[in-house]
Design a protein around this motif. Structure first.
Motif, PDB file in Angstrom:
ATOM      1  N   ARG A 188       0.901  -1.257   0.003  1.00 18.72           N
ATOM      2  CA  ARG A 188       0.015   0.110  -0.216  1.00 18.72           C
ATOM      3  C   ARG A 188       0.932   1.253   0.065  1.00 18.72           C
ATOM      4  NH1 ARG A 188      -5.249   0.364   2.046  1.00 18.72           N
ATOM      5  NH2 ARG A 188      -4.758  -1.591   3.218  1.00 18.72           N
ATOM      6  N   GLU A 189       2.111   1.442   0.764  1.00 19.03           N
ATOM      7  CA  GLU A 189       2.770   2.529   0.956  1.00 19.03           C
ATOM      8  C   GLU A 189       3.510   2.877  -0.313  1.00 19.03           C
ATOM      9  OE1 GLU A 189       4.295   5.917   2.655  1.00 19.03           O
ATOM     10  OE2 GLU A 189       2.744   4.658   3.011  1.00 19.03           O
ATOM     11  N   ARG A 190       3.930   1.793  -0.959  1.00 20.23           N
ATOM     12  CA  ARG A 190       4.683   1.717  -2.107  1.00 20.23           C
ATOM     13  C   ARG A 190       3.954   2.401  -3.462  1.00 20.23           C
ATOM     14  NH1 ARG A 190       9.143  -0.263  -4.661  1.00 20.23           N
ATOM     15  NH2 ARG A 190       8.979  -0.692  -6.803  1.00 20.23           N
ATOM     16  N   LEU A 191       2.600   1.929  -3.328  1.00 23.43           N
ATOM     17  CA  LEU A 191       1.908   2.379  -4.486  1.00 23.43           C
ATOM     18  C   LEU A 191       1.365   4.049  -4.105  1.00 23.43           C
ATOM     19  CD1 LEU A 191       1.878  -0.548  -5.355  1.00 23.43           C
ATOM     20  CD2 LEU A 191      -0.524  -0.073  -6.125  1.00 23.43           C
ATOM     21  N   ARG A 192       1.336   4.167  -2.798  1.00 25.73           N
ATOM     22  CA  ARG A 192       0.680   5.436  -2.378  1.00 25.73           C
ATOM     23  C   ARG A 192       1.977   6.575  -2.656  1.00 25.73           C
ATOM     24  NH1 ARG A 192       1.438   9.141   1.465  1.00 25.73           N
ATOM     25  NH2 ARG A 192       3.216   8.102   2.298  1.00 25.73           N
ATOM     26  N   LEU A 193       2.979   6.074  -2.531  1.00 25.00           N
ATOM     27  CA  LEU A 193       4.186   7.049  -2.954  1.00 25.00           C
ATOM     28  C   LEU A 193       4.346   7.156  -4.320  1.00 25.00           C
ATOM     29  CD1 LEU A 193       6.593   6.003   0.019  1.00 25.00           C
ATOM     30  CD2 LEU A 193       5.559   7.959  -0.370  1.00 25.00           C
ATOM     31  N   GLY A 194       3.608   6.433  -5.264  1.00 20.06           N
ATOM     32  CA  GLY A 194       3.746   6.518  -6.634  1.00 20.06           C
ATOM     33  C   GLY A 194       4.541   5.662  -7.406  1.00 20.06           C
ATOM     34  N   TYR A 195       4.870   4.510  -6.713  1.00 23.65           N
ATOM     35  CA  TYR A 195       5.975   3.652  -7.458  1.00 23.65           C
ATOM     36  C   TYR A 195       4.859   2.685  -8.228  1.00 23.65           C
ATOM     37  CZ  TYR A 195       9.659   5.464  -4.764  1.00 23.65           C
ATOM     38  OH  TYR A 195      10.827   6.368  -4.059  1.00 23.65           O
ATOM     39  N   SER A 196       5.468   2.071  -9.162  1.00 23.90           N
ATOM     40  CA  SER A 196       4.786   0.873  -9.669  1.00 23.90           C
ATOM     41  C   SER A 196       5.084  -0.232  -8.923  1.00 23.90           C
ATOM     42  CB  SER A 196       5.161   0.632 -11.126  1.00 23.90           C
ATOM     43  OG  SER A 196       4.993   1.823 -12.033  1.00 23.90           O
ATOM     44  N   PRO A 197       3.969  -1.185  -8.964  1.00 24.83           N
ATOM     45  CA  PRO A 197       4.099  -2.470  -8.171  1.00 24.83           C
ATOM     46  C   PRO A 197       4.868  -3.388  -8.763  1.00 24.83           C
ATOM     47  CG  PRO A 197       2.063  -2.544  -9.619  1.00 24.83           C
ATOM     48  CD  PRO A 197       2.639  -1.207  -9.678  1.00 24.83           C
ATOM     49  N   ARG A 198       5.917  -4.254  -7.890  1.00 24.24           N
ATOM     50  CA  ARG A 198       6.843  -5.161  -8.453  1.00 24.24           C
ATOM     51  C   ARG A 198       6.062  -6.340  -8.858  1.00 24.24           C
ATOM     52  NH1 ARG A 198      10.330  -4.484  -3.132  1.00 24.24           N
ATOM     53  NH2 ARG A 198       8.224  -4.642  -2.376  1.00 24.24           N
ATOM     54  N   LYS A 199       6.687  -7.155  -9.432  1.00 26.15           N
ATOM     55  CA  LYS A 199       6.210  -8.681  -9.856  1.00 26.15           C
ATOM     56  C   LYS A 199       5.510  -9.045  -8.443  1.00 26.15           C
ATOM     57  CE  LYS A 199       6.807 -13.215 -11.624  1.00 26.15           C
ATOM     58  NZ  LYS A 199       7.763 -14.328 -11.986  1.00 26.15           N
ATOM     59  N   GLU A 200       6.450  -9.200  -7.391  1.00 24.56           N
ATOM     60  CA  GLU A 200       6.366  -9.804  -6.053  1.00 24.56           C
ATOM     61  C   GLU A 200       4.895  -9.055  -5.343  1.00 24.56           C
ATOM     62  OE1 GLU A 200      10.237  -7.570  -5.388  1.00 24.56           O
ATOM     63  OE2 GLU A 200       9.220  -8.743  -6.912  1.00 24.56           O
ATOM     64  N   ASP A 201       4.962  -7.723  -5.826  1.00 28.23           N
ATOM     65  CA  ASP A 201       3.617  -7.079  -5.160  1.00 28.23           C
ATOM     66  C   ASP A 201       2.390  -7.733  -5.688  1.00 28.23           C
ATOM     67  OD1 ASP A 201       5.561  -5.698  -3.717  1.00 28.23           O
ATOM     68  OD2 ASP A 201       5.381  -4.126  -5.320  1.00 28.23           O
ATOM     69  N   THR A 202       2.524  -7.862  -7.105  1.00 33.37           N
ATOM     70  CA  THR A 202       1.295  -8.379  -7.913  1.00 33.37           C
ATOM     71  C   THR A 202       0.948  -9.726  -7.567  1.00 33.37           C
ATOM     72  OG1 THR A 202       1.681  -6.813  -9.828  1.00 33.37           O
ATOM     73  CG2 THR A 202       0.344  -8.870 -10.104  1.00 33.37           C
ATOM     74  N   VAL A 203       2.138 -10.535  -7.417  1.00 36.11           N
ATOM     75  CA  VAL A 203       1.748 -11.869  -6.942  1.00 36.11           C
ATOM     76  C   VAL A 203       1.159 -12.129  -5.632  1.00 36.11           C
ATOM     77  CG1 VAL A 203       2.739 -14.118  -6.480  1.00 36.11           C
ATOM     78  CG2 VAL A 203       3.479 -12.941  -8.576  1.00 36.11           C
ATOM     79  N   ARG A 204       1.673 -11.494  -4.571  1.00 32.24           N
ATOM     80  CA  ARG A 204       1.168 -11.334  -3.286  1.00 32.24           C
ATOM     81  C   ARG A 204      -0.062 -11.027  -3.334  1.00 32.24           C
ATOM     82  NH1 ARG A 204       4.736  -7.825   0.162  1.00 32.24           N
ATOM     83  NH2 ARG A 204       3.332  -8.370   2.008  1.00 32.24           N
TER      84      ARG A 204
END
Length: 276
Positions: free
Chosen positions: A29-45
C-alpha cells in the motif's frame, strides 16, 4: 434512468473496501501510495490474497473459478482496488488468457491453465507485435509449421511486456503463408517460455526501467495440443482477446483518475481493429 448504486451494491462496496483495508499488506500500500509501480512480487502477493477469497478472477464465471459478479460489481471492485491503492491483478492472466480459454480452450487447457492463471502460479505474456507488424498486426511473419505432433516456431516478437518474468506466452503465429487474406492463416498458440530456442532480450526505457522485451523463437517446438481454437483461425481468438481486455468499464475511468493508461493495450486494440 437512475444510475445510483442499489443498497445491495453499496453493501458490496463496503465489503470490498473493508477486505482491502484489512488484507492489503502495508508495504505494498505504501509503495503504491508514494507513486511507485508494483513489482512482480507485489502483484503476485496481492493476487493470491484475492484468489483465496475467490476474487482474483473478477470477470470469470463461477463455474471456471470466478465470483460470477455482475458488470456493476466488477466495476466497483476495480475502482476500490485502484483507490486503495492496490496492484491490479495481472491483465494477461485474468482479462486476456483466462476469458480466451473459457471461450475457445479445450477442457484439458481449461483444467490445466485456469486455476494457475487465477493464482498467478503461471505468469503470462502476450506475443503479438513484431517489427513491421505493430499497428498492422495482420502482417505478422512469425511462422509455425506442423511436424510430428508439434509446431516448429521461428520468428521475433517485440514490445513484449514482462516477457522476462513470464512462464508462458500466448502467441500469434502464421501457419498458412499461402492464405489469400492476411487475417487468414494465423493461429493462436500457448508457448512455454522455458522451451529451448527462446531468447528474451530487454528493451530498457529512457528512464532506465525494464518492462518491455524482444522475444526470439528459433526452431521452438510447441505441442499441437497447445493450439487454442482452430488452426488458421487465430485472428478470431485475437479479436476476442482485445474485446475481453477492454470489457471492464471502470478500467478507463480509473486510468483517467490516476493519469495513467497502458500504451501496450492501446496499441494492441488499435492493431486488431485496424485489420478487421
Amino acid at each position: 434512468m437512475d444510475l445510483r448504486f442499489t443498497s445491495d451494491e453499496l453493501a458490496f462496496r463496503d465489503e470490498l473496501r473493508a477486505f482491502i483495508q484489512d488484507h492489503l499488506p502495508d508495504d505494498i500500500r505504501e509503495r503504491l501510495r508514494l507513486g511507485y509501480s508494483p513489482r512482480k512480487e507485489d502483484t503476485v502477493r496481492w493476487q493470491r490474497i484475492l484468489n483465496e477469497r475467490g476474487w482474483a478472477a473478477f470477470n470469470w464465471p463461477k463455474e471456471h473459478g470466478g465470483p460470477g459478479w455482475t458488470p456493476v460489481q466488477r466495476m466497483i471492485f476495480l475502482e476500490e482496488n485502484q483507490l486503495a491503492p492496490a496492484p491490479e491483478v495481472s491483465s494477461f492472466n485474468i482479462t486476456m488468457i483466462g476469458p480466451v480459454l473459457i471461450q475457445f480452450g479445450t477442457e484439458e487447457q481449461k483444467r490445466r491453465f485456469l486455476p494457475r492463471a487465477a493464482n498467478i502460479d503461471d505468469w503470462w505474456c502476450q506475443g503479438f507485435s513484431e517489427p513491421g507488424a505493430g499497428s498492422d498486426l495482420a502482417s505478422l511473419k512469425t511462422a509455425a509449421r506442423r511436424e510430428d505432433g508439434h509446431y516448429i516456431v521461428n520468428g521475433q516478437k517485440i514490445w513484449t511486456s514482462t516477457a522476462h518474468h513470464a512462464d508462458w506466452c500466448f502467441c500469434l503465429v502464421r501457419t498458412d503463408p499461402a492464405a489469400k487474406k492476411r487475417q487468414e492463416g494465423i493461429s493462436f498458440l500457448l508457448i512455454d517460455m522455458k522451451t529451448p530456442g527462446i531468447t528474451v532480450r530487454p528493451i530498457v526505457s529512457i528512464d532506465g526501467s525494464h518492462h518491455l522485451n524482444e522475444v526470439f523463437f528459433d526452431d521452438v517446438r510447441v505441442p499441437v495440443d497447445m493450439l487454442v481454437g482452430e488452426e488458421n483461425r487465430g485472428w478470431d481468438v485475437a479479436k476476442y482477446t482485445s474485446s475481453a481486455t477492454n470489457a471492464p468499464a471502470s478500467r478507463a475511468s480509473a486510468s483517467r483518475r490516476s493519469g495513467s493508461s497502458s500504451p501496450k493495450r492501446r496499441r494492441t486494440k488499435c492493431a486488431l481493429t485496424a485489420n478487421l
